[in-house]
Design a protein around this motif. Structure first.
Motif, PDB file in Angstrom:
ATOM      1  N   TYR A 106      10.981  -9.734  -3.198  1.00 34.51           N
ATOM      2  CA  TYR A 106      11.563 -10.450  -4.334  1.00 34.51           C
ATOM      3  C   TYR A 106      11.660 -11.955  -4.167  1.00 34.51           C
ATOM      4  O   TYR A 106      11.974 -12.656  -5.114  1.00 34.51           O
ATOM      5  CB  TYR A 106      12.934  -9.862  -4.671  1.00 34.51           C
ATOM      6  CG  TYR A 106      12.776  -8.492  -5.261  1.00 34.51           C
ATOM      7  CD1 TYR A 106      12.350  -8.333  -6.570  1.00 34.51           C
ATOM      8  CD2 TYR A 106      12.984  -7.359  -4.509  1.00 34.51           C
ATOM      9  CE1 TYR A 106      12.159  -7.091  -7.119  1.00 34.51           C
ATOM     10  CE2 TYR A 106      12.802  -6.102  -5.047  1.00 34.51           C
ATOM     11  CZ  TYR A 106      12.390  -5.972  -6.352  1.00 34.51           C
ATOM     12  OH  TYR A 106      12.194  -4.733  -6.890  1.00 34.51           O
ATOM     13  N   ARG A 107      11.377 -12.482  -2.996  1.00 36.06           N
ATOM     14  CA  ARG A 107      11.461 -13.928  -2.792  1.00 36.06           C
ATOM     15  C   ARG A 107      10.150 -14.551  -2.318  1.00 36.06           C
ATOM     16  O   ARG A 107      10.107 -15.745  -2.071  1.00 36.06           O
ATOM     17  CB  ARG A 107      12.552 -14.258  -1.785  1.00 36.06           C
ATOM     18  CG  ARG A 107      13.927 -13.942  -2.294  1.00 36.06           C
ATOM     19  CD  ARG A 107      14.970 -14.402  -1.330  1.00 36.06           C
ATOM     20  NE  ARG A 107      16.300 -14.061  -1.817  1.00 36.06           N
ATOM     21  CZ  ARG A 107      17.381 -14.101  -1.099  1.00 36.06           C
ATOM     22  NH1 ARG A 107      17.312 -14.459   0.167  1.00 36.06           N
ATOM     23  NH2 ARG A 107      18.533 -13.777  -1.612  1.00 36.06           N
ATOM     24  N   SER A 108       9.112 -13.783  -2.179  1.00 33.44           N
ATOM     25  CA  SER A 108       7.879 -14.330  -1.627  1.00 33.44           C
ATOM     26  C   SER A 108       6.787 -14.397  -2.682  1.00 33.44           C
ATOM     27  O   SER A 108       7.031 -14.273  -3.879  1.00 33.44           O
ATOM     28  CB  SER A 108       7.428 -13.485  -0.433  1.00 33.44           C
ATOM     29  OG  SER A 108       6.940 -12.239  -0.886  1.00 33.44           O
ATOM     30  N   TRP A 109       5.565 -14.551  -2.228  1.00 38.65           N
ATOM     31  CA  TRP A 109       4.406 -14.723  -3.088  1.00 38.65           C
ATOM     32  C   TRP A 109       4.219 -13.570  -4.070  1.00 38.65           C
ATOM     33  O   TRP A 109       3.624 -13.750  -5.127  1.00 38.65           O
ATOM     34  CB  TRP A 109       3.148 -14.884  -2.232  1.00 38.65           C
ATOM     35  CG  TRP A 109       2.834 -13.649  -1.427  1.00 38.65           C
ATOM     36  CD1 TRP A 109       3.259 -13.379  -0.165  1.00 38.65           C
ATOM     37  CD2 TRP A 109       2.069 -12.524  -1.842  1.00 38.65           C
ATOM     38  NE1 TRP A 109       2.801 -12.155   0.242  1.00 38.65           N
ATOM     39  CE2 TRP A 109       2.061 -11.604  -0.777  1.00 38.65           C
ATOM     40  CE3 TRP A 109       1.391 -12.200  -3.011  1.00 38.65           C
ATOM     41  CZ2 TRP A 109       1.406 -10.386  -0.845  1.00 38.65           C
ATOM     42  CZ3 TRP A 109       0.735 -10.979  -3.070  1.00 38.65           C
ATOM     43  CH2 TRP A 109       0.746 -10.087  -1.995  1.00 38.65           C
ATOM     44  N   MET A 110       4.714 -12.390  -3.760  1.00 42.12           N
ATOM     45  CA  MET A 110       4.503 -11.239  -4.651  1.00 42.12           C
ATOM     46  C   MET A 110       5.194 -11.414  -5.999  1.00 42.12           C
ATOM     47  O   MET A 110       4.875 -10.732  -6.956  1.00 42.12           O
ATOM     48  CB  MET A 110       5.006  -9.963  -3.985  1.00 42.12           C
ATOM     49  CG  MET A 110       4.166  -9.507  -2.828  1.00 42.12           C
ATOM     50  SD  MET A 110       4.805  -7.985  -2.136  1.00 42.12           S
ATOM     51  CE  MET A 110       5.450  -8.582  -0.599  1.00 42.12           C
ATOM     52  N   ASN A 111       6.137 -12.307  -6.073  1.00 41.60           N
ATOM     53  CA  ASN A 111       6.920 -12.474  -7.286  1.00 41.60           C
ATOM     54  C   ASN A 111       6.650 -13.802  -7.985  1.00 41.60           C
ATOM     55  O   ASN A 111       7.296 -14.121  -8.969  1.00 41.60           O
ATOM     56  CB  ASN A 111       8.402 -12.363  -6.935  1.00 41.60           C
ATOM     57  CG  ASN A 111       9.195 -11.698  -8.017  1.00 41.60           C
ATOM     58  OD1 ASN A 111       8.647 -10.962  -8.829  1.00 41.60           O
ATOM     59  ND2 ASN A 111      10.482 -11.954  -8.042  1.00 41.60           N
TER      60      ASN A 111
END
Length: 140
Positions: free
Chosen positions: A28-33
């Protein structure tokens, strides 16, 4: 209560809980979001502005682009039409959606303003919130 298996289970629990927390934070805090944060998060916050612009909850909207069938409509809690998983921006599709009751065009990605078919629909600017621009569409 000093059984060694108890300490092993407690250690495994702590290790797994920590691993789960790290994976959750990464999700929820990295590149995936970043796509959500950059384009779609504003849709979850736009309702007060839609009310301010006199766009009623029952007014149908056309929201493009949409990576799914109705994610953008869900985020806005609105009814209407989306790009339906494709980039098919043909004029006859917009005409049909307007004929079926769409009153507003919600642009999530303003680079679409360069497309000729979108230029025809964006004459009546209503408002902007972050990366979202809203236009009133007139029946053909």
């Amino acid at each position: 209560m000093d059984h060694p298996l108890l300490y092993v289970m407690l250690g495994a629990f702590i290790l797994l809980a920590h691993d789960g927390r790290m994976r959750h934070l990464e999700r929820y805090r990295s590149w995936m979001n970043t796509g959500y944060k950059q384009y779609y998060e504003a849709l979850t916050e736009i309702d007060p502005y839609l009310q301010e612009w006199n766009i009623l909850p029952d007014d149908k909207v056309i929201c493009i682009p949409d990576p799914s069938i109705n994610t953008t409509l869900y985020y806005m809690n609105r009814k209407g039409f989306t790009g339906n998983c494709n980039e098919d921006n043909r004029e006859e599709i917009f005409r049909r959606q307007i004929w079926q009751g769409a009153r507003y065009l919600v642009l999530v990605d303003t680079t679409l303003l360069k497309l000729p078919v979108i230029e025809k629909l964006t004459g009546n600017f209503v408002g902007q919130y972050r990366n979202i621009k809203v236009y009133r569409v007139a029946p053909y």
